[in-house]
Scaffold this active site. Structure first.
Site, PDB file in Angstrom:
ATOM      1  N   HIS A 297      78.086 -65.998  26.265  1.00 24.86           N
ATOM      2  CA  HIS A 297      77.194 -66.415  27.352  1.00 24.86           C
ATOM      3  C   HIS A 297      75.838 -65.699  27.360  1.00 24.86           C
ATOM      4  O   HIS A 297      75.387 -65.269  28.428  1.00 24.86           O
ATOM      5  CB  HIS A 297      77.879 -66.173  28.706  1.00 24.86           C
TER       6      HIS A 297
HETATM    7  C1  LIG Z   1      82.142 -70.713  21.503  1.00 28.17           C
HETATM    8  C2  LIG Z   1      81.450 -70.928  22.815  1.00 28.17           C
HETATM    9  C3  LIG Z   1      82.217 -71.176  23.951  1.00 28.17           C
HETATM   10  C4  LIG Z   1      81.586 -71.362  25.183  1.00 28.17           C
HETATM   11  N1  LIG Z   1      82.325 -71.773  26.254  1.00 28.17           N
HETATM   12  C5  LIG Z   1      81.697 -72.118  27.404  1.00 28.17           C
HETATM   13  C6  LIG Z   1      82.419 -72.698  28.486  1.00 28.17           C
HETATM   14  O1  LIG Z   1      83.620 -72.977  28.384  1.00 28.17           O
HETATM   15  N2  LIG Z   1      81.745 -72.955  29.645  1.00 28.17           N
HETATM   16  C7  LIG Z   1      80.415 -72.677  29.785  1.00 28.17           C
HETATM   17  O2  LIG Z   1      79.861 -72.894  30.861  1.00 28.17           O
HETATM   18  N3  LIG Z   1      79.700 -72.173  28.757  1.00 28.17           N
HETATM   19  C8  LIG Z   1      80.297 -71.925  27.563  1.00 28.17           C
HETATM   20  N4  LIG Z   1      79.571 -71.473  26.512  1.00 28.17           N
HETATM   21  C9  LIG Z   1      78.126 -71.260  26.703  1.00 28.17           C
HETATM   22  C10 LIG Z   1      77.340 -72.555  26.761  1.00 28.17           C
HETATM   23  O3  LIG Z   1      77.783 -73.461  25.788  1.00 28.17           O
HETATM   24  C11 LIG Z   1      75.864 -72.197  26.602  1.00 28.17           C
HETATM   25  O4  LIG Z   1      75.479 -71.362  27.672  1.00 28.17           O
HETATM   26  C12 LIG Z   1      74.945 -73.397  26.594  1.00 28.17           C
HETATM   27  O5  LIG Z   1      75.331 -74.338  25.623  1.00 28.17           O
HETATM   28  C13 LIG Z   1      73.520 -72.916  26.314  1.00 28.17           C
HETATM   29  O6  LIG Z   1      72.666 -74.017  26.234  1.00 28.17           O
HETATM   30  P1  LIG Z   1      71.240 -73.908  25.538  1.00 28.17           P
HETATM   31  O7  LIG Z   1      70.629 -75.274  25.631  1.00 28.17           O
HETATM   32  O8  LIG Z   1      70.525 -72.761  26.109  1.00 28.17           O
HETATM   33  O9  LIG Z   1      71.533 -73.504  24.023  1.00 28.17           O
HETATM   34  P2  LIG Z   1      72.499 -74.104  22.928  1.00 28.17           P
HETATM   35  O10 LIG Z   1      73.612 -74.878  23.522  1.00 28.17           O
HETATM   36  O11 LIG Z   1      72.880 -72.968  22.018  1.00 28.17           O
HETATM   37  O12 LIG Z   1      71.585 -75.139  22.132  1.00 28.17           O
HETATM   38  C14 LIG Z   1      70.486 -74.755  21.367  1.00 28.17           C
HETATM   39  C15 LIG Z   1      70.219 -75.829  20.326  1.00 28.17           C
HETATM   40  O13 LIG Z   1      68.983 -75.557  19.691  1.00 28.17           O
HETATM   41  C16 LIG Z   1      69.132 -75.708  18.293  1.00 28.17           C
HETATM   42  N5  LIG Z   1      68.155 -74.844  17.635  1.00 28.17           N
HETATM   43  C17 LIG Z   1      68.145 -73.494  17.636  1.00 28.17           C
HETATM   44  N6  LIG Z   1      67.101 -73.032  16.910  1.00 28.17           N
HETATM   45  C18 LIG Z   1      66.423 -74.129  16.467  1.00 28.17           C
HETATM   46  C19 LIG Z   1      65.258 -74.293  15.686  1.00 28.17           C
HETATM   47  N7  LIG Z   1      64.594 -73.242  15.202  1.00 28.17           N
HETATM   48  N8  LIG Z   1      64.838 -75.552  15.412  1.00 28.17           N
HETATM   49  C20 LIG Z   1      65.515 -76.615  15.903  1.00 28.17           C
HETATM   50  N9  LIG Z   1      66.649 -76.510  16.641  1.00 28.17           N
HETATM   51  C21 LIG Z   1      67.088 -75.272  16.935  1.00 28.17           C
HETATM   52  C22 LIG Z   1      70.570 -75.270  18.043  1.00 28.17           C
HETATM   53  O14 LIG Z   1      71.054 -75.706  16.796  1.00 28.17           O
HETATM   54  C23 LIG Z   1      71.280 -75.884  19.227  1.00 28.17           C
HETATM   55  O15 LIG Z   1      71.651 -77.214  18.989  1.00 28.17           O
HETATM   56  C24 LIG Z   1      80.165 -71.268  25.273  1.00 28.17           C
HETATM   57  C25 LIG Z   1      79.405 -71.028  24.133  1.00 28.17           C
HETATM   58  C26 LIG Z   1      80.027 -70.863  22.908  1.00 28.17           C
HETATM   59  C27 LIG Z   1      79.185 -70.615  21.687  1.00 28.17           C
END
Ligand SMILES: Cc1cc2nc3c(=O)[nH]c(=O)nc-3n(C[C@H](O)[C@H](O)[C@H](O)COP(=O)(O)OP(=O)(O)OC[C@H]3O[C@@H](n4cnc5c(N)ncnc54)[C@H](O)[C@@H]3O)c2cc1C
Length: 534
Positions: free
Chosen positions: A472
């Protein structure tokens, strides 16, 4: 999903970087106006793996092409260990590999941010805009794009865990996503009819046929393009430079805005690679500073977790999830063990005895060892303990000017001594639950890495040796009031001093919530879509 349109245009109104929950929400909401030309760039490939759909299979995606496969720096607070940090790298981002738990946290989390427009009362409509709830609870939305359901086939041991909570004085929490989540509850999950619903399912695929939305996979953004603004006052982000799937470096111009949605590790990294950050730290990494913003990459917070792992004398745990019978049941009816999200129930408790929770207990009817990547030696169960409000803070910093080199992730786990005390208290509660009458038929001998009950010194040592991330990370591009010099974005999510750029993802959360982080990221993105369209 239609074939990948890898022939990206050279210009768009909005360039969205990253197809996690934030990027998928923005791609959908912004392209709903036919006049907006939107391009979404995602570093990973399409979300084709069967394991993405099967709820219990998420750890099979770790350390594959669907994962950024990060490691932290050695952690002094954890005996010098480097922790494995999976992050989703495909359409849906981490929502395609996560444990599907929909737990927003408490009203006080959002009120505590103390930012105009972000109190719980003000953000609740955006949570509700996301939610399509099928199940109990009063505070949900009913017609959003994201299904939130109850598990179809929870383990009988999960019912015993909830009974154990009641026996130990933890009350039922019928409204886990209400204002205060204290108590125990089955876990609401982002599933529909026994299959995962990722952000790509809920938000991206429904928008993919729009002619004004282009989604490019295999497109890794290396840097922002920054120019002196046309008026001569300050600087403006004019687009991005990215590596396409064929290895060529391409430029994409944003006529209106670049929206950085690359997550709490990669958004600050992209800013730093572009020369935005703390000038001394940038120079140390060989990057010429362009725009001074010391908060970039600072303020990293994460949920650290420890756990009680026990053998189970009854052969009914998720260890059998991969049996032929279980697979057949899942394929035929989308029920059975493979429809489990593994973390089937939760309890939120306060180490102070009253007041808001600072510890979460998570129940899994399986020995969850090494992130589920190591086959357990036999049937068993896990009572996990999560530090919800860490005092420890860390950083994400570019290691060099080479975008292909991973950033240095320094979470600073247990650098605040109080964090260890709270985790120890939580472990004592988990051990107490393991000894209840309700769990007696299922709770066997300690299973490695859990060593069994120990004195305080032994328990502290065990936590340092075995605790892991709950996945997280937040806070690395912190949102703050206009006069907050350490903030990276303002309450409209605009990067301070750089026109044409917002950060919209987990990195903007000023303080980690007493819940899980996916729900607030969806909420932040729904609100951002409205702020951008104003
Ligand atoms: C194994 C795991 C289990 C989890 N379980 C839970 C749960 O049960 N419940 C919950 O609430 N949260 C959970 N989380 C946390 C939750 O999934 C994240 O907080 C949330 O997905 C974050 O969203 P985000 O959009 O900030 O980033 P992310 O979901 O990480 O998305 C970022 C995206 O940007 C892309 N990206 C990164 N760098 C670049 C770049 N340079 N160029 C182009 N694209 C790029 C990545 O590939 C990715 O697709 C979990 C996370 C993980 C990893």
């Amino acid at each position: 999903m239609p074939a990948d349109r890898s022939a990206a245009p050279e210009s768009a109104d909005y360039v969205v970087v990253g197809a996690g929950p934030a990027g998928c929400v923005l791609a959908n909401r912004l392209s709903a106006s036919p006049g907006n030309r939107v391009v979404l760039l995602e570093a990973g490939g399409p979300d084709k793996a069967r394991e993405i759909r099967i709820p219990a299979a998420f750890s099979k995606l770790f350390a594959t092409a669907y994962d950024w496969n990060y490691r932290t720096a050695p952690q002094p607070g954890l005996g010098g260990r480097e922790l494995f940090w999976p992050r989703g790298r495909t359409l849906g981002g981490s929502t395609s590999i996560n444990a599907q738990m929909w737990i927003r946290g408490c009203a006080a989390d959002y009120d505590g941010w103390g930012l105009p427009g972000w109190s719980f009362a003000e953000v609740l409509p955006y949570f509700n805009r996301v939610e399509r709830r099928a199940g109990p609870g009063s505070a949900y939305g009913a017609d959003g794009p994201l299904w939130i359901e109850e598990l179809r086939s929870p383990s009988p041991i999960t019912a015993a865990f909830l009974a154990a909570c009641r026996e130990a004085g933890i009350p039922d929490q019928p409204d886990l996503n209400g204002a205060d989540n204290t108590g125990c509850s089955p876990t609401p999950v982002t599933q529909h009819r026994g299959a995962r619903r990722s952000a790509a399912d809920a938000y991206l695929r429904p928008a993919m046929r729009r002619p004004n939305l282009t989604v490019v996979t295999g497109a890794t953004v290396d840097r922002l393009r920054i120019a002196d603004s046309r008026s001569g006052s300050g600087r403006r982000v004019t687009g991005v430079s990215y590596r396409a799937a064929d290895g060529t470096v391409r430029e994409l111009t944003a006529q209106r805005e670049v929206l950085l949605c690359a997550g709490a590790v990669n958004s600050p990294h992209i800013l730093q690679l572009s020369g935005v950050g703390d000038p001394d730290r940038l120079r140390a990494a060989g990057i010429e500073p362009v725009h001074e913003l010391p908060g970039v990459g600072a303020g990293l917070q994460d949920h650290l977790s420890a756990g009680v792992v026990l053998g189970c004398p009854q052969p009914i745990t998720l260890v059998a999830a991969e049996s032929a019978g279980s697979l057949a049941r899942y394929l035929l009816a989308r029920t059975g063990m493979l429809s489990s999200n593994v973390a089937e129930a939760v309890a939120f408790v306060s180490s102070a005895g009253s007041g808001l929770p600072d510890v979460e207990v998570i129940f899994a009817p399986v020995p969850f060892i090494e992130h589920g990547m190591v086959p357990p030696p036999g049937h068993g169960l896990t009572i996990g303990v999560v530090l919800l409000q860490p005092g420890s803070r860390g950083t994400v910093s570019a290691a060099s000017a080479n975008p292909a080199e991973p950033p240095v992730i320094e979470p600073g786990y247990l650098s605040d001594p109080r964090d260890l005390e709270v985790l120890m208290w939580g472990m004592r509660q988990a051990e107490r639950l393991a000894r209840t009458e309700a769990l007696r038929p299922y709770a066997g001998e300690p299973m490695a890495p859990y060593d069994g009950p120990a004195d305080d010194a032994g328990l502290a040592e065990s936590i340092r040796k075995h605790s892991e991330t709950l996945y997280h990370p937040v806070g690395t591009c912190r949102m703050g009031a206009d006069d907050d010099e350490g903030a990276v974005v303002d309450p409209q999510l605009r990067v301070r001093g750089l026109a044409g750029l917002r950060v919209v993802d987990a990195s903007v959360m000023p303080r980690i919530n007493r819940g899980h982080t996916m729900a607030p990221v969806y909420m932040i993105a729904e609100k951002a879509a409205e702020l951008i369209s104003r």
